[in-house]
Scaffold this motif. Structure first.
Motif, PDB file in Angstrom:
ATOM      1  N   GLN A  19      40.118  27.451  39.966  1.00  0.00           N
ATOM      2  CA  GLN A  19      39.362  26.776  38.687  1.00  0.00           C
ATOM      3  C   GLN A  19      39.806  25.012  38.660  1.00  0.00           C
ATOM      4  O   GLN A  19      39.149  24.435  37.665  1.00  0.00           O
ATOM      5  CB  GLN A  19      39.866  27.366  37.462  1.00  0.00           C
ATOM      6  N   GLY A  63      35.060  42.109  33.058  1.00  0.00           N
ATOM      7  CA  GLY A  63      33.921  41.369  32.748  1.00  0.00           C
ATOM      8  C   GLY A  63      33.661  40.159  33.504  1.00  0.00           C
ATOM      9  O   GLY A  63      32.480  39.524  33.444  1.00  0.00           O
ATOM     10  N   ASP A  64      34.656  39.371  33.944  1.00  0.00           N
ATOM     11  CA  ASP A  64      34.501  38.121  34.898  1.00  0.00           C
ATOM     12  C   ASP A  64      33.829  38.498  35.821  1.00  0.00           C
ATOM     13  O   ASP A  64      33.866  39.484  36.695  1.00  0.00           O
ATOM     14  CB  ASP A  64      35.830  37.355  35.084  1.00  0.00           C
ATOM     15  N   GLU A  65      32.907  37.373  36.325  1.00  0.00           N
ATOM     16  CA  GLU A  65      32.252  37.374  37.662  1.00  0.00           C
ATOM     17  C   GLU A  65      33.385  37.410  38.793  1.00  0.00           C
ATOM     18  O   GLU A  65      34.350  36.328  38.624  1.00  0.00           O
ATOM     19  CB  GLU A  65      31.329  36.450  37.805  1.00  0.00           C
ATOM     20  N   ILE A  66      33.615  38.092  39.824  1.00  0.00           N
ATOM     21  CA  ILE A  66      34.316  37.975  40.725  1.00  0.00           C
ATOM     22  C   ILE A  66      33.478  37.568  41.976  1.00  0.00           C
ATOM     23  O   ILE A  66      33.068  38.171  42.773  1.00  0.00           O
ATOM     24  CB  ILE A  66      34.954  39.389  41.359  1.00  0.00           C
ATOM     25  N   GLY A  67      33.587  36.027  42.484  1.00  0.00           N
ATOM     26  CA  GLY A  67      33.105  35.567  43.301  1.00  0.00           C
ATOM     27  C   GLY A  67      33.494  35.336  44.751  1.00  0.00           C
ATOM     28  O   GLY A  67      32.977  35.057  45.581  1.00  0.00           O
ATOM     29  N   THR A 117      40.742  36.281  41.611  1.00  0.00           N
ATOM     30  CA  THR A 117      39.433  36.563  42.220  1.00  0.00           C
ATOM     31  C   THR A 117      39.499  35.398  43.478  1.00  0.00           C
ATOM     32  O   THR A 117      38.606  35.615  44.345  1.00  0.00           O
ATOM     33  CB  THR A 117      38.299  36.078  41.271  1.00  0.00           C
ATOM     34  N   ALA A 177      42.301  37.093  36.214  1.00  0.00           N
ATOM     35  CA  ALA A 177      40.853  37.650  35.772  1.00  0.00           C
ATOM     36  C   ALA A 177      40.987  38.552  34.732  1.00  0.00           C
ATOM     37  O   ALA A 177      42.006  39.150  34.259  1.00  0.00           O
ATOM     38  CB  ALA A 177      40.579  38.387  37.148  1.00  0.00           C
ATOM     39  N   HIS A 207      37.375  37.437  46.322  1.00  0.00           N
ATOM     40  CA  HIS A 207      37.907  38.793  46.508  1.00  0.00           C
ATOM     41  C   HIS A 207      38.928  39.037  45.788  1.00  0.00           C
ATOM     42  O   HIS A 207      39.880  37.950  45.398  1.00  0.00           O
ATOM     43  CB  HIS A 207      38.214  39.046  47.997  1.00  0.00           C
ATOM     44  N   GLN A 208      39.812  40.202  45.669  1.00  0.00           N
ATOM     45  CA  GLN A 208      40.561  40.465  44.806  1.00  0.00           C
ATOM     46  C   GLN A 208      41.877  40.264  45.326  1.00  0.00           C
ATOM     47  O   GLN A 208      42.122  40.368  46.563  1.00  0.00           O
ATOM     48  CB  GLN A 208      40.847  41.865  44.436  1.00  0.00           C
TER      49      GLN A 208
END
Length: 203
Positions: free
Chosen positions: A7, A91-95, A3, A88, A97-98
């Motif tokens: 992290q 269901g993960d939040e994509i804050g 995403t 990713a 872009h792919q």
């Protein structure tokens, strides 16, 4: 798939160098290898690598020659730090872009300007990729999903907030640093498709 939301930072614990090949042993922050198994993908400075061994907070990753040549992973040494992002999950939040973790080339920081509440980094990129740069478009740099704030003759610039500077390697980045560049795949697809279409019309 990733995403572009880094992290945290990992540290190079050791390197096992062979001809045209290298194994990176990376130390993750406490708990960040939970659920990581051999075969899993992790983006290191935006480069998709496969975990081969996991021992507590340490994980091994093999890097082939072509990856060492086209990315800044070949410049890592014991004690170096890099950005990481686990793959990713549905269901993960994509804050951001792919991103794919497939680095196109290296961008070079040409200037850094620090302000009280943010930082401006200006990048130069190889000519062949400039057609994919768009004002307010997405770009991935060392695995960070960022928005292009403006274009220059040789590249573009971005602004980074304190959160990004604190979590990623950009906190200590300086002019001359080589940064892994991944063009937004959607932008690349659109530009290349239009170019091919126009080429057939002009044939």
């Amino acid at each position: 798939m990733f995403t572009g939301i880094v992290q945290g930072l990992i540290k190079v614990k050791s390197l096992i160098r062979k001809e045209e090949f290298c194994t990176l042993v990376l130390s993750f922050p406490e708990g960040k290898t939970a659920g990581l198994v051999p075969g899993a993908s992790v983006a290191i400075n935006g480069t998709c690598l496969t975990a081969t061994e996991i021992h507590g907070n340490d994980a091994h990753f093999d890097v082939i020659a072509s990856t060492l040549r086209i990315t800044n992973l070949g410049e890592l040494d014991v004690g170096s730090v890099a950005n990481f992002e686990r793959a990713a999950r549905i269901g993960d939040e994509i804050g951001g872009h792919q991103t794919s973790g497939h680095i196109h080339d290296l961008a070079v920081i040409s200037a850094r300007e620090d302000f009280p509440d943010n930082c401006k980094l200006t990048f130069e990129v190889p000519d062949v990729y400039r057609k994919y740069l768009m004002d307010k478009g997405y770009i991935a740099l060392n695995g960070c999903s960022l928005t292009i704030a403006g274009l220059t003759e040789k590249g573009f610039f971005v602004f980074l907030i304190p959160e990004t500077l604190g979590v990623t390697t950009f906190g200590s980045a300086k002019a001359g640093d080589k940064i892994n560049l991944e063009i937004d795949p959607s932008t690349q697809t659109i530009v290349d498709t239009i170019e091919r279409y126009l080429a057939t019309r002009n044939a």
